[in-house]
Design a protein around this motif. Sequence first.
Motif, PDB file in Angstrom:
ATOM      1  N   SER B  19       1.279  -0.963   0.492  1.00  0.00           N
ATOM      2  CA  SER B  19       0.427  -0.068   0.097  1.00  0.00           C
ATOM      3  C   SER B  19       0.952   0.860  -0.029  1.00  0.00           C
ATOM      4  CB  SER B  19      -0.746   0.054   0.806  1.00  0.00           C
ATOM      5  OG  SER B  19      -1.580  -1.022   1.148  1.00  0.00           O
ATOM      6  N   LYS B  37      -3.083   6.927  12.053  1.00  0.00           N
ATOM      7  CA  LYS B  37      -3.270   6.107  11.741  1.00  0.00           C
ATOM      8  C   LYS B  37      -5.247   6.255  12.304  1.00  0.00           C
ATOM      9  CE  LYS B  37      -4.187   0.619  11.628  1.00  0.00           C
ATOM     10  NZ  LYS B  37      -3.327  -0.251  11.861  1.00  0.00           N
ATOM     11  N   LEU B  47       1.761   6.808  13.739  1.00  0.00           N
ATOM     12  CA  LEU B  47       1.929   5.093  13.109  1.00  0.00           C
ATOM     13  C   LEU B  47       3.783   5.278  12.852  1.00  0.00           C
ATOM     14  CD1 LEU B  47       0.853   3.235  11.829  1.00  0.00           C
ATOM     15  CD2 LEU B  47       0.550   4.413   9.947  1.00  0.00           C
ATOM     16  N   GLU B  58      11.978   3.563   8.761  1.00  0.00           N
ATOM     17  CA  GLU B  58      11.227   2.728   8.983  1.00  0.00           C
ATOM     18  C   GLU B  58      10.729   1.848   9.927  1.00  0.00           C
ATOM     19  OE1 GLU B  58      13.965   0.085   6.449  1.00  0.00           O
ATOM     20  OE2 GLU B  58      12.065  -1.647   5.876  1.00  0.00           O
ATOM     21  N   ARG B  61       6.454  -2.840   9.021  1.00  0.00           N
ATOM     22  CA  ARG B  61       6.005  -2.758   7.884  1.00  0.00           C
ATOM     23  C   ARG B  61       5.958  -1.537   7.351  1.00  0.00           C
ATOM     24  NH1 ARG B  61       0.801  -3.995   7.145  1.00  0.00           N
ATOM     25  NH2 ARG B  61       0.386  -4.024  10.080  1.00  0.00           N
ATOM     26  N   PHE B  62       6.309  -0.440   8.027  1.00  0.00           N
ATOM     27  CA  PHE B  62       5.791   0.196   7.610  1.00  0.00           C
ATOM     28  C   PHE B  62       6.987   1.100   6.954  1.00  0.00           C
ATOM     29  CE2 PHE B  62       1.534   0.407   8.721  1.00  0.00           C
ATOM     30  CZ  PHE B  62       1.465  -0.569   9.718  1.00  0.00           C
ATOM     31  N   HIS B  76       4.716   3.594   2.675  1.00  0.00           N
ATOM     32  CA  HIS B  76       5.055   1.697   2.081  1.00  0.00           C
ATOM     33  C   HIS B  76       4.068   1.660   3.306  1.00  0.00           C
ATOM     34  CE1 HIS B  76       7.420   3.294  -1.645  1.00  0.00           C
ATOM     35  NE2 HIS B  76       6.621   4.086  -1.193  1.00  0.00           N
ATOM     36  N   ILE B  77       3.123   0.572   2.972  1.00  0.00           N
ATOM     37  CA  ILE B  77       2.740  -0.221   4.005  1.00  0.00           C
ATOM     38  C   ILE B  77       3.055  -1.590   3.010  1.00  0.00           C
ATOM     39  CG2 ILE B  77       1.157  -1.206   5.623  1.00  0.00           C
ATOM     40  CD1 ILE B  77       0.050   0.518   5.429  1.00  0.00           C
ATOM     41  N   SER B  80       0.597  -4.548   3.112  1.00  0.00           N
ATOM     42  CA  SER B  80      -0.358  -4.552   3.806  1.00  0.00           C
ATOM     43  C   SER B  80      -1.621  -5.984   4.495  1.00  0.00           C
ATOM     44  CB  SER B  80      -1.197  -4.467   2.699  1.00  0.00           C
ATOM     45  OG  SER B  80      -0.652  -3.412   1.659  1.00  0.00           O
ATOM     46  N   ASP B  84      -5.120  -3.425   8.547  1.00  0.00           N
ATOM     47  CA  ASP B  84      -4.381  -2.015   8.192  1.00  0.00           C
ATOM     48  C   ASP B  84      -5.232  -0.390   7.942  1.00  0.00           C
ATOM     49  OD1 ASP B  84      -1.290  -3.513   7.001  1.00  0.00           O
ATOM     50  OD2 ASP B  84      -1.849  -3.086   9.402  1.00  0.00           O
ATOM     51  N   TYR B  88      -5.840   6.990   6.891  1.00  0.00           N
ATOM     52  CA  TYR B  88      -4.547   7.089   7.567  1.00  0.00           C
ATOM     53  C   TYR B  88      -4.723   9.233   7.026  1.00  0.00           C
ATOM     54  CZ  TYR B  88      -3.123   2.604   7.370  1.00  0.00           C
ATOM     55  OH  TYR B  88      -2.964   0.957   8.326  1.00  0.00           O
TER      56      TYR B  88
END
Lengths: 112, 112
Positions: B19, B37, B47, B58, B61-62, B76-77, B80, B84, B88
């Motif tokens: 994502s 979020k 987040l 980083e 996952r984010f 960037h996720i 996903s 989630d 956002y």
Amino acid sequence: NAGVTQTPKFQVLKTGQSMTLQCAQDMNHEYMSWYRQDPGMGLRLIHYSVGAGITDQGEVPNGYNVSRSTTEDFPLRLLSAAPSQTSVYFCASSRGAKNIQYFGAGTRLSVL
Amino acid sequence: DQQVKQNSPSLSVQEGRISILNCDYTNSMFDYFLWYKKYPAEGPTFLISISSIKDKNEDGRFTVFLNKSAKHLSLHIVPSQPGDSAVYFCAASTGNTGKLIFGQGTTLQVKP
């Protein structure tokens, strides 16, 4: 640890009525802010405070008053509610200017 | 004038895929950027953030990328997950005021 507590969760007002939205935090944070969230508009800053006794206006301050007499509390006052103030209101706090802001669960306000 | 813009109101991706949420800003004085979020009926939760002196940050996952010349940041996720799915918001601040300026938000739906 309660974090940021907002009361009430829901409120219905008639046009012209006054009310105070309460916000309290137990994290000893210096910074506190009030936002309103409207569809398609994101969160808009109403008023903020960098410490007890110090407040300043945000993006949409008209119709709202604030004061910060203690570190813990930052109430938002609507002196004469208008339908345009129907919104969801969020209070937030942070330890410093570049620190994460923690949000309360919100107050959903309807003005008829 | 909207200083922080999220031009995509919604995004739908398949579980396991990437994502990418985008955010543009106009004020070159912004020096700190955050992503929040938000689930329905809850306050926004932090987040990830990035300072203007960096171009990438980083956390699991984010990942947030900052392109100062283009006044653009992205979240960037990867991968996903259905959990989630939320709204956002990107936000930006300048100096030591603690003021956050938010974008309009992007609703992410991750399909199983």
